[in-house]
Design a protein around this motif. Structure first.
Motif, PDB file in Angstrom:
ATOM      1  N   GLN A 119       0.809  -1.396   0.101  1.00 52.40           N
ATOM      2  CA  GLN A 119       0.022   0.105   0.001  1.00 52.40           C
ATOM      3  C   GLN A 119       0.811   1.307   0.063  1.00 52.40           C
ATOM      4  O   GLN A 119       0.920   1.995  -0.838  1.00 52.40           O
ATOM      5  CB  GLN A 119      -1.034  -0.071   1.079  1.00 52.40           C
ATOM      6  CG  GLN A 119      -1.683   1.354   1.469  1.00 52.40           C
ATOM      7  CD  GLN A 119      -2.753   1.599   0.265  1.00 52.40           C
ATOM      8  OE1 GLN A 119      -3.096   0.512  -0.580  1.00 52.40           O
ATOM      9  NE2 GLN A 119      -3.186   2.830   0.250  1.00 52.40           N
ATOM     10  N   ALA A 162       0.543  -6.757   0.678  1.00 47.75           N
ATOM     11  CA  ALA A 162      -0.825  -6.265   0.636  1.00 47.75           C
ATOM     12  C   ALA A 162      -0.875  -5.100   0.003  1.00 47.75           C
ATOM     13  O   ALA A 162      -0.161  -4.084   0.357  1.00 47.75           O
ATOM     14  CB  ALA A 162      -1.577  -6.388   1.936  1.00 47.75           C
ATOM     15  N   GLY A 166      -4.255  -2.563   2.492  1.00 42.94           N
ATOM     16  CA  GLY A 166      -3.729  -3.446   3.334  1.00 42.94           C
ATOM     17  C   GLY A 166      -2.163  -2.951   3.708  1.00 42.94           C
ATOM     18  O   GLY A 166      -1.638  -2.115   3.009  1.00 42.94           O
ATOM     19  N   THR A 167      -1.909  -3.441   5.042  1.00 42.04           N
ATOM     20  CA  THR A 167      -0.517  -2.831   5.590  1.00 42.04           C
ATOM     21  C   THR A 167       0.168  -4.023   6.032  1.00 42.04           C
ATOM     22  O   THR A 167       0.928  -3.749   7.059  1.00 42.04           O
ATOM     23  CB  THR A 167      -0.896  -1.791   6.606  1.00 42.04           C
ATOM     24  OG1 THR A 167      -1.668  -2.475   7.688  1.00 42.04           O
ATOM     25  CG2 THR A 167      -1.564  -0.743   6.176  1.00 42.04           C
ATOM     26  N   ARG A 184      -0.525 -10.370  12.633  1.00 44.19           N
ATOM     27  CA  ARG A 184      -1.879 -10.147  12.955  1.00 44.19           C
ATOM     28  C   ARG A 184      -2.841 -10.809  13.784  1.00 44.19           C
ATOM     29  O   ARG A 184      -2.509 -12.330  13.819  1.00 44.19           O
ATOM     30  CB  ARG A 184      -2.767  -9.805  11.761  1.00 44.19           C
ATOM     31  CG  ARG A 184      -1.952  -8.625  10.876  1.00 44.19           C
ATOM     32  CD  ARG A 184      -2.939  -8.541   9.737  1.00 44.19           C
ATOM     33  NE  ARG A 184      -2.647  -9.737   8.838  1.00 44.19           N
ATOM     34  CZ  ARG A 184      -3.420  -9.852   7.751  1.00 44.19           C
ATOM     35  NH1 ARG A 184      -4.580  -9.254   7.499  1.00 44.19           N
ATOM     36  NH2 ARG A 184      -3.250 -11.008   7.091  1.00 44.19           N
ATOM     37  N   TYR A 218      -6.097  -7.773   0.845  1.00 44.61           N
ATOM     38  CA  TYR A 218      -6.263  -6.424   1.436  1.00 44.61           C
ATOM     39  C   TYR A 218      -6.308  -7.027   2.894  1.00 44.61           C
ATOM     40  O   TYR A 218      -5.583  -6.475   3.637  1.00 44.61           O
ATOM     41  CB  TYR A 218      -7.668  -5.873   1.135  1.00 44.61           C
ATOM     42  CG  TYR A 218      -8.035  -4.915   1.897  1.00 44.61           C
ATOM     43  CD1 TYR A 218      -7.069  -3.805   2.172  1.00 44.61           C
ATOM     44  CD2 TYR A 218      -9.116  -5.069   2.729  1.00 44.61           C
ATOM     45  CE1 TYR A 218      -7.543  -2.798   2.800  1.00 44.61           C
ATOM     46  CE2 TYR A 218      -9.528  -3.937   3.567  1.00 44.61           C
ATOM     47  CZ  TYR A 218      -8.883  -2.909   3.481  1.00 44.61           C
ATOM     48  OH  TYR A 218      -9.225  -1.842   4.499  1.00 44.61           O
ATOM     49  N   GLU A 219      -6.888  -8.088   3.282  1.00 43.66           N
ATOM     50  CA  GLU A 219      -7.256  -8.595   4.612  1.00 43.66           C
ATOM     51  C   GLU A 219      -7.273 -10.245   4.531  1.00 43.66           C
ATOM     52  O   GLU A 219      -7.682 -10.683   5.658  1.00 43.66           O
ATOM     53  CB  GLU A 219      -8.376  -7.974   5.435  1.00 43.66           C
ATOM     54  CG  GLU A 219      -8.065  -6.468   6.065  1.00 43.66           C
ATOM     55  CD  GLU A 219      -7.285  -6.559   7.305  1.00 43.66           C
ATOM     56  OE1 GLU A 219      -6.658  -7.829   7.574  1.00 43.66           O
ATOM     57  OE2 GLU A 219      -6.998  -5.462   7.795  1.00 43.66           O
ATOM     58  N   CYS A 221      -4.977 -13.902   2.849  1.00 43.15           N
ATOM     59  CA  CYS A 221      -3.878 -14.341   2.713  1.00 43.15           C
ATOM     60  C   CYS A 221      -4.068 -15.715   1.818  1.00 43.15           C
ATOM     61  O   CYS A 221      -5.093 -16.664   2.183  1.00 43.15           O
ATOM     62  CB  CYS A 221      -2.860 -14.716   3.833  1.00 43.15           C
ATOM     63  SG  CYS A 221      -2.579 -13.327   4.577  1.00 43.15           S
ATOM     64  N   LYS A 236     -11.865  -9.846   6.167  1.00 45.19           N
ATOM     65  CA  LYS A 236     -11.982  -8.398   6.404  1.00 45.19           C
ATOM     66  C   LYS A 236     -12.591  -8.310   7.920  1.00 45.19           C
ATOM     67  O   LYS A 236     -13.415  -9.038   8.187  1.00 45.19           O
ATOM     68  CB  LYS A 236     -12.812  -7.675   5.382  1.00 45.19           C
ATOM     69  CG  LYS A 236     -12.940  -6.298   5.658  1.00 45.19           C
ATOM     70  CD  LYS A 236     -13.407  -5.575   4.456  1.00 45.19           C
ATOM     71  CE  LYS A 236     -13.903  -4.187   4.642  1.00 45.19           C
ATOM     72  NZ  LYS A 236     -12.827  -3.647   5.102  1.00 45.19           N
ATOM     73  N   GLN A 247     -15.160 -10.525   1.883  1.00 43.63           N
ATOM     74  CA  GLN A 247     -13.788 -10.891   2.461  1.00 43.63           C
ATOM     75  C   GLN A 247     -14.059 -12.318   2.672  1.00 43.63           C
ATOM     76  O   GLN A 247     -13.055 -13.202   2.575  1.00 43.63           O
ATOM     77  CB  GLN A 247     -13.316  -9.925   3.443  1.00 43.63           C
ATOM     78  CG  GLN A 247     -12.806  -8.604   2.939  1.00 43.63           C
ATOM     79  CD  GLN A 247     -11.312  -8.477   2.358  1.00 43.63           C
ATOM     80  OE1 GLN A 247     -10.792  -9.870   2.320  1.00 43.63           O
ATOM     81  NE2 GLN A 247     -10.981  -7.668   1.757  1.00 43.63           N
ATOM     82  N   LYS A 328      -6.816  -4.369  -6.908  1.00 40.06           N
ATOM     83  CA  LYS A 328      -8.034  -4.262  -5.592  1.00 40.06           C
ATOM     84  C   LYS A 328      -9.440  -4.784  -6.426  1.00 40.06           C
ATOM     85  O   LYS A 328      -9.957  -5.582  -5.462  1.00 40.06           O
ATOM     86  CB  LYS A 328      -7.961  -2.829  -5.480  1.00 40.06           C
ATOM     87  CG  LYS A 328      -9.098  -2.335  -4.547  1.00 40.06           C
ATOM     88  CD  LYS A 328      -9.158  -0.946  -4.167  1.00 40.06           C
ATOM     89  CE  LYS A 328     -10.049  -0.505  -3.215  1.00 40.06           C
ATOM     90  NZ  LYS A 328      -9.971   1.150  -3.171  1.00 40.06           N
TER      91      LYS A 328
END
Length: 377
Positions: A119, A162, A166-167, A184, A218-219, A221, A236, A247, A328
């Motif tokens: 991101q 991501a 996503g981060t 996470r 994004y959230e 894997c 998500k 998600q 995305k």
């Protein structure tokens, strides 16, 4: 030099590490091999994905797109160029970034075998198995914005970052195990009781040594196992039930992706798998054609072609696919003959599913950002 084998090697080192280990090709690509792109976030009419720097117009090995920037490996020394540069001023209209959340590209970065644009951060994997990260704008906390020693000193063979909000990043170690950073808690609940929309990380399986490729959404894997099976986790933790549902579906791996999978890709709320027979399997959010508002605004004239398979996979992606990538809200496929094919939602006032003539043959590698795609030709 234009053989399928060489093309496959180029695709193998794309940012999302779709094909697992990224061994460098035996010789540099032709000097004429550069990047072409379509789409990109617009800031006062500026489309960074399309403003390709001179370094990415020849001798290109691989490409990767993130949330708002692109990367390429170029030249005989396998250096990295990214555009536009992510600096401590942030994007137009955004507040300045704290100094402790920004680091410039490492000097003298060479021998890079794979790249991953996130991101707002960048990853590079070197030939010696070491990975470096810079341009961080993740947590704003130095303790997690820097990669820890157990990652920087590990023998890494594939990376994925991501994007589109996503981060986090994923790392595939040479022993076939998977790490994520920042770590996470998949049982965490951000808003309401969304536990049923989250799939826990399968720790034992991911540490078993059986993983050969990874993909960060994004959230969520994805991991491709050596037996051709896809494993998914995450989900998500958002504000709307519709978004959470999409998600959650992106981690519900269908039966079609439980065997004979050779490559994987993850978008914001969708997942892709490429089978040995050249067919694409998609699950998660339905990737439709053009949105009505965007289509009317640009006068695209007519509806998109009807879907040909499960979850809206068009007929063109049901055979002859050599590589895949995910944006995305888009899916990108490289077809036989080097033709790029894209389907999904249009963004930023551009119809990214309209393929320009130069990307309809001779392409040997693909990549995608949050709302754009790139090709190597």
């Amino acid at each position: 030099m234009h053989s399928l084998r060489f093309g496959a090697l180029l695709v193998a080192v794309l940012s999302v590490a779709r094909h697992g280990a990224a061994a460098p090709p035996p010789s540099p690509p032709p000097s004429s091999r550069g990047v072409i792109a379509l789409g990109g976030p617009s800031f006062n009419g500026y489309y960074p994905a399309m403003d390709i720097p001179p370094q990415a117009k020849s001798n290109v090995w691989a490409v990767s797109g993130g949330g708002s920037h692109s990367m390429a490996i170029y030249g005989p020394e396998r250096r990295v160029i990214e555009w536009p540069r992510i600096d401590d001023s942030g994007w137009p209209g955004s507040p300045p970034l704290p100094n402790n959340t920004y680091r410039d590209q490492p000097p003298n970065l060479t021998n890079v075998t794979a790249i991953a644009a996130g991101q707002s951060h960048s990853l590079a994997l070197r030939k010696n198995g070491r990975v470096v990260m810079w341009n961080q704008r993740l947590t704003g906390d130095n303790r997690t914005d820097y990669l820890p020693n157990f990652i920087t000193r590990a023998n890494i063979k594939a990376i994925s970052a991501a994007k589109g909000g996503g981060t986090f990043s994923m790392f595939l170690l040479s022993n076939g195990s998977v790490l994520e950073w920042p770590p996470r808690n998949y049982s965490e609940i951000y808003s309401g009781n969304f536990t049923t929309w989250i799939v826990p990380r399968p720790h034992a399986l991911l540490m078993s040594g059986n993983v050969k490729a990874i993909a960060a959404g994004y959230e969520h894997c994805l991991a491709l196992l050596k037996n051709g099976t896809v494993v998914a986790w995450g989900g998500k933790r958002g504000m709307t039930e519709a978004g959470i549902s999409a998600q959650f579906k992106s981690v519900q791996v269908p039966a079609a992706a439980q065997a004979n999978v050779t490559a994987i890709a993850a978008g914001m709320a969708h997942s892709l798998a490429l089978l040995k027979n050249g067919t694409v399997v998609a699950w998660g959010r339905l990737l439709g054609g053009f949105s009505g508002a965007t289509c009317a605004a640009i006068g695209c004239g007519g509806a998109p072609p009807p879907p040909g398979g499960p979850n809206g996979v068009p007929y063109a992606a049901l055979s002859g696919v050599k590589a895949i990538s995910a944006g995305k809200t888009t899916a990108v496929a490289l077809l036989t003959g080097g033709r790029v094919f894209v389907w999904g939602q249009t963004s930023a006032g551009l119809v990214v599913t309209n393929i320009p003539p130069e990307a309809q043959s001779g392409v040997v590698g693909i990549g995608s950002g949050s709302i754009w795609w790139m090709a190597i030709k």
